[in-house]
Write a protein that holds these residues in place. Structure first.
Motif, PDB file in Angstrom:
ATOM      1  N   PHE A 124      71.569  18.348  56.074  1.00  0.00           N
ATOM      2  CA  PHE A 124      71.254  19.378  55.093  1.00  0.00           C
ATOM      3  C   PHE A 124      69.950  19.024  54.395  1.00  0.00           C
ATOM      4  O   PHE A 124      69.812  17.943  53.828  1.00  0.00           O
ATOM      5  N   ALA A 125      69.018  19.941  54.449  1.00  0.00           N
ATOM      6  CA  ALA A 125      67.714  19.718  53.831  1.00  0.00           C
ATOM      7  C   ALA A 125      67.697  20.304  52.424  1.00  0.00           C
ATOM      8  O   ALA A 125      68.319  21.337  52.163  1.00  0.00           O
ATOM      9  N   PRO A 126      67.008  19.663  51.495  1.00  0.00           N
ATOM     10  CA  PRO A 126      66.858  20.251  50.155  1.00  0.00           C
ATOM     11  C   PRO A 126      66.048  21.534  50.228  1.00  0.00           C
ATOM     12  O   PRO A 126      65.222  21.709  51.126  1.00  0.00           O
ATOM     13  N   SER A 156      90.211  26.299  45.215  1.00  0.00           N
ATOM     14  CA  SER A 156      89.533  27.562  44.884  1.00  0.00           C
ATOM     15  C   SER A 156      89.296  27.731  43.384  1.00  0.00           C
ATOM     16  O   SER A 156      88.619  28.671  42.970  1.00  0.00           O
ATOM     17  N   LEU A 157      89.833  26.837  42.577  1.00  0.00           N
ATOM     18  CA  LEU A 157      89.750  26.987  41.118  1.00  0.00           C
ATOM     19  C   LEU A 157      88.322  27.072  40.583  1.00  0.00           C
ATOM     20  O   LEU A 157      88.060  27.845  39.647  1.00  0.00           O
ATOM     21  N   PRO A 158      87.359  26.323  41.117  1.00  0.00           N
ATOM     22  CA  PRO A 158      85.993  26.418  40.583  1.00  0.00           C
ATOM     23  C   PRO A 158      85.394  27.821  40.637  1.00  0.00           C
ATOM     24  O   PRO A 158      84.467  28.121  39.873  1.00  0.00           O
ATOM     25  N   LYS A 159      85.915  28.673  41.519  1.00  0.00           N
ATOM     26  CA  LYS A 159      85.365  30.020  41.637  1.00  0.00           C
ATOM     27  C   LYS A 159      85.584  30.853  40.378  1.00  0.00           C
ATOM     28  O   LYS A 159      84.951  31.896  40.197  1.00  0.00           O
ATOM     29  N   GLN A 160      86.467  30.390  39.508  1.00  0.00           N
ATOM     30  CA  GLN A 160      86.736  31.108  38.261  1.00  0.00           C
ATOM     31  C   GLN A 160      85.681  30.831  37.190  1.00  0.00           C
ATOM     32  O   GLN A 160      85.716  31.444  36.122  1.00  0.00           O
ATOM     33  N   PHE A 161      84.762  29.913  37.463  1.00  0.00           N
ATOM     34  CA  PHE A 161      83.790  29.497  36.451  1.00  0.00           C
ATOM     35  C   PHE A 161      82.361  29.705  36.954  1.00  0.00           C
ATOM     36  O   PHE A 161      82.102  29.730  38.155  1.00  0.00           O
ATOM     37  N   ILE A 181      81.831   8.740  49.979  1.00  0.00           N
ATOM     38  CA  ILE A 181      82.473  10.049  49.925  1.00  0.00           C
ATOM     39  C   ILE A 181      82.693  10.542  51.353  1.00  0.00           C
ATOM     40  O   ILE A 181      81.770  10.544  52.172  1.00  0.00           O
ATOM     41  N   ASN A 182      83.927  10.935  51.661  1.00  0.00           N
ATOM     42  CA  ASN A 182      84.234  11.394  53.017  1.00  0.00           C
ATOM     43  C   ASN A 182      83.594  12.763  53.270  1.00  0.00           C
ATOM     44  O   ASN A 182      83.375  13.551  52.342  1.00  0.00           O
ATOM     45  N   PRO A 183      83.254  13.072  54.514  1.00  0.00           N
ATOM     46  CA  PRO A 183      82.520  14.305  54.816  1.00  0.00           C
ATOM     47  C   PRO A 183      83.201  15.578  54.336  1.00  0.00           C
ATOM     48  O   PRO A 183      82.524  16.495  53.874  1.00  0.00           O
ATOM     49  N   GLU A 184      84.536  15.659  54.442  1.00  0.00           N
ATOM     50  CA  GLU A 184      85.217  16.879  54.007  1.00  0.00           C
ATOM     51  C   GLU A 184      85.007  17.120  52.522  1.00  0.00           C
ATOM     52  O   GLU A 184      84.683  18.237  52.087  1.00  0.00           O
ATOM     53  N   ALA A 185      85.165  16.073  51.703  1.00  0.00           N
ATOM     54  CA  ALA A 185      84.951  16.211  50.266  1.00  0.00           C
ATOM     55  C   ALA A 185      83.484  16.526  49.972  1.00  0.00           C
ATOM     56  O   ALA A 185      83.173  17.325  49.078  1.00  0.00           O
ATOM     57  N   TRP A 186      82.573  15.896  50.727  1.00  0.00           N
ATOM     58  CA  TRP A 186      81.139  16.150  50.537  1.00  0.00           C
ATOM     59  C   TRP A 186      80.823  17.629  50.768  1.00  0.00           C
ATOM     60  O   TRP A 186      80.115  18.253  49.964  1.00  0.00           O
ATOM     61  N   TYR A 206      79.423  20.292  48.109  1.00  0.00           N
ATOM     62  CA  TYR A 206      78.137  20.949  48.364  1.00  0.00           C
ATOM     63  C   TYR A 206      78.267  22.473  48.377  1.00  0.00           C
ATOM     64  O   TYR A 206      77.448  23.187  47.773  1.00  0.00           O
ATOM     65  N   GLU A 207      79.296  22.976  49.032  1.00  0.00           N
ATOM     66  CA  GLU A 207      79.426  24.420  49.230  1.00  0.00           C
ATOM     67  C   GLU A 207      80.087  25.125  48.055  1.00  0.00           C
ATOM     68  O   GLU A 207      79.631  26.184  47.623  1.00  0.00           O
ATOM     69  N   VAL A 208      81.166  24.555  47.531  1.00  0.00           N
ATOM     70  CA  VAL A 208      81.936  25.231  46.482  1.00  0.00           C
ATOM     71  C   VAL A 208      81.349  24.967  45.096  1.00  0.00           C
ATOM     72  O   VAL A 208      81.224  25.882  44.285  1.00  0.00           O
ATOM     73  N   ILE A 209      80.997  23.734  44.820  1.00  0.00           N
ATOM     74  CA  ILE A 209      80.461  23.397  43.495  1.00  0.00           C
ATOM     75  C   ILE A 209      78.955  23.663  43.434  1.00  0.00           C
ATOM     76  O   ILE A 209      78.452  24.274  42.496  1.00  0.00           O
ATOM     77  N   GLY A 210      78.232  23.214  44.434  1.00  0.00           N
ATOM     78  CA  GLY A 210      76.778  23.372  44.423  1.00  0.00           C
ATOM     79  C   GLY A 210      76.271  24.662  45.019  1.00  0.00           C
ATOM     80  O   GLY A 210      75.061  24.924  44.978  1.00  0.00           O
TER      81      GLY A 210
END
Length: 693
Positions: free
Chosen positions: A50-52, A412-417, A432-437, A441-445
């Motif tokens: 993943f590139a910045p 899915s809880l972060p989607k409420q904020f 950090i394991n890849p699944e959590a990463w 990256y996708e849900v929080i960032g």
């Protein structure tokens, strides 16, 4: 762990038998070479890079050109590289003329004839420039918010520092700080630094016995504490634990006075001859306090970390070198923008992550930061995301264990904020394991925010390996490479570089300013632990982690050397197996430990937490176990399949989120648990782990 959580870690010490075993294992690894690596499918290699974004690149503190310049300078003139940075980023009362003294290796000295004050660098110089800038946004466990600007924070520190001097605290004396994660904890630390006293912060979750051990080893004369702390909706004692610690010490107690902050309305025992209320100590003190100048090498703090014997080790850090590491990593790794960023490191000040990226780093660069008293799951699992939304946090730094726990509860809880204020994410404490990463990256960032996956230790003081945001491409599970000036590599026991994709010892080849100076009262253990003669004849700082470099020169941390399993002569990374298990759709979290085996030497024992609320039992547990074994064979290979799998609702963790694998090893081996478990967030889980089969 720091980790950490932070980031706290176990020292790598071995006796002669262990040394021989390590040599044999490394020889076996070398012999198997590419054949072995080809058979072990590494789940950390997801294939995704993943590139910045161009937007982040355009505003980054470090451009590729500047990074190249820094790396070139470090390679060609190492001492001048650090000397120029120290002059640029630190305010000195007496500038140094000597940069690095290597005459008594490994007891290196940096900037040794310079004089400065850490509190001045964190507060006074920012008050002069921008007194009304918010320094700390404190959110209490119950949600109450307190804000202080730099001028107010300086006044608080000065009043408390004057109070300390009034009761007789002298330069060089040791003070134990045993407090909630709060503004007052930072004030206490900064006040010690202002008068040249040496603080030793003890995490508020540690027991009276652990506190007594640290008081004794540091020969501390004072304790700074609170009546109690609020955490997860519960009121937990602090002053009572201090009293119990002094009872344990009896006549051998070196404590002269105990300063007590009234954080709650909890009743606590109060001895007028020894105890002092914080509010009475500062009541009539002036808002100004003259700084005590200290030598660059003056100890700023002692922070105790666990050792393989269970006895705490006092990691001693210097003043200027430690501060320089904190400042540079705030600039380079966190890309801090002091006029716009809201920085939040979720660590407690009781850990090294809280020291460097709560008390000292953010204040030294003049940033605005969040300090949070509570836990991520109270009053519900949306607390982290609510805080980010409420305070418009732009840089968020937390631990993989916290991320995995929140995924398990409700992914899915972060989607409420509203998390659009975020621009940079960070990970600390363990790989950090890849699944959590990917979820992070996708849900929080929202795929916008670079993730800096930082590797460092209590002993290194600040980041050693990390992505440089805006420059480095990100590969889930890899901490990329060394920051400028850090000469890290992977070697065998002779100090020779290992081939790409082969395991070896992670070492740092040159001294660096923020590194540990010694172990308090035990210089012999310092040498034995970090500069062992049986690795490169003691030339390098040995981190105690197993790691490898891939073909693109990215670093992959496999875990502690003592967490690398030796199964039938094959060295297997616990982190690699854990990562494979968490890729299974039903697994939220996993921890791998070893169990002694008559034939294999060690067998693999897996503790697994499933997604959802129900822990499988009986036939369901048996069927899922068989499915997970097949999964591991598919993901890694037959050599890595667990001999036993045990399910539970959670794993034993400290209040900072660190999995206590020592406890899991004891459970797997049916050994009695004799170590202190007072720091556990969930001690009741131990009984479930013992019963579940």
């Amino acid at each position: 762990m720091v980790f950490l959580y932070g980031m706290d870690y176990e020292v790598f010490t071995v006796n002669c038998l262990q040394k021989t075993a390590n040599i044999i294992n490394l020889m076996l690894t070398a012999f198997l070479g590419e054949l072995y690596m080809s058979k072990l499918k590494s789940v950390t290699h997801t294939g995704s890079v993943f590139a910045p974004s161009p937007e982040f690149l355009n505003q980054a503190n470090l451009t590729q050109e500047k990074l190249n310049e820094l790396n070139w300078k470090a390679q060609t003139d190492y001492t001048s590289f650090w000397g120029e940075l120290a002059l640029e980023y630190i305010t000195w009362d007496k500038p140094f003329t000597k940069i690095l003294n290597e005459t008594n290796t490994p007891f290196y000295k940096w900037f040794e004839d310079g004089q400065l004050n850490i509190s001045y660098n964190c507060l006074d110089r920012h008050v002069a420039a921008n007194p009304h800038k918010t320094a700390i946004i404190f959110e209490a466990d119950d949600g109450h918010v307190t804000m202080v600007n730099y001028q107010e924070l300086l006044a608080m520190v000065c009043r408390f520092a004057n109070g300390l001097k009034q009761i007789g605290v002298k330069k060089g004396e040791r003070l134990i700080i045993y407090m909630p994660n709060s503004i007052e904890a930072v004030v206490a630390m900064q006040a010690c630094a202002r008068i040249g006293a040496i603080h030793s912060v003890v995490f508020g979750g540690f027991s009276a016995k652990s506190l007594a051990e640290r008081i004794t080893d540091a020969k501390a004369a004072y304790v700074i504490t609170a009546d109690a702390q609020e955490r997860g909706g519960k009121t937990l004692p602090l002053k009572a634990n201090v009293d119990e610690a002094l009872q344990i010490l009896g006549d051998k107690s070196p404590i002269k006075s105990i300063i007590v902050n009234k954080r709650t309305q909890e009743d606590c025992h109060f001895e007028k001859a020894q105890d002092i209320w914080w509010h009475n100590l500062v009541k009539d003190q002036p808002d100004t306090c003259e700084i005590e100048l200290v030598n660059s090498e003056h100890p700023l703090f002692i922070l105790y970390t666990s050792g393989s014997t269970g006895a705490p080790k006092g990691v001693q850090h210097s003043s200027a070198g430690y501060l320089l590491g904190a400042i540079l990593t705030m600039q380079w790794v966190f890309d801090i923008k002091i006029h716009s960023d809201i920085f939040w490191c979720t660590a407690d000040v009781g850990w090294i992550t809280g020291h460097t990226y709560v008390c000292y780093g953010p204040l030294a660069v003049g940033a605005t930061q969040i300090i949070f008293e509570g836990i991520p799951t109270y009053p519900n699992a949306g607390r982290f995301w609510q805080v980010i939304d409420k305070h418009k946090v732009s840089i968020f730094y937390t631990a993989p264990t916290a991320i995995r726990s929140l995924i398990k509860i409700d992914a899915s809880l972060p989607k409420q904020f509203d998390l659009t204020s975020l621009r940079l994410l960070g990970s600390v404490g363990e790989p950090i394991n890849p699944e959590a990463w990917l979820w992070y990256y996708e849900v929080i960032g929202k795929k916008r925010c670079p993730i800096v996956d930082t590797w460092w230790q209590t002993e290194t003081g600040s980041h050693m390996l990390s992505q440089i945001p805006g420059i480095d491409k990100m590969k889930p599970g890899s901490c990329s490479g060394p920051i400028p000036g850090i000469m890290a590599d992977i070697v065998d026991e002779s100090g020779n570089l290992v081939k790409p994709n082969n395991n070896g010892y992670l070492v740092i080849k040159r001294p660096f300013p923020s590194q540990i100076r010694t172990i308090w009262n035990n210089p012999e253990l310092f040498i034995k632990s970090y500069f062992p003669k049986y690795i490169a004849n003691g030339k390098y700082y040995v981190a105690g982690d197993s790691a490898y470099l891939d073909s693109e020169e990215r670093f992959w941390i496999l875990g502690r050397i003592d967490d690398v399993l030796n199964v039938s002569g094959h060295r297997l990374s616990t982190m690699e197996i854990e990562s494979a298990l968490t890729l299974h759709p039903q697994v939220a979290e996993a921890a791998i430990v070893s169990k002694l085996h008559d034939i294999k030497g060690e067998s693999i024992f897996a503790f697994v937490v499933c997604k959802g609320t129900a822990c499988p039992v009986g036939d369901k547990a048996h069927e899922l176990s068989k499915e997970l074994v097949k999964w591991i064979i598919k993901e890694i290979g037959p050599i890595a399949k667990p001999d036993e799998i045990r399910f539970s609702n959670s794993l034993p963790k400290t209040r900072s989120g660190k999995i206590m694998r020592r406890l899991l090893r004891s459970i797997a081996r049916n050994e009695e648990i004799t170590q202190d478990i007072s720091t556990l967030e969930n001690p009741a889980i131990l009984e479930q782990l013992k019963k579940e089969v």
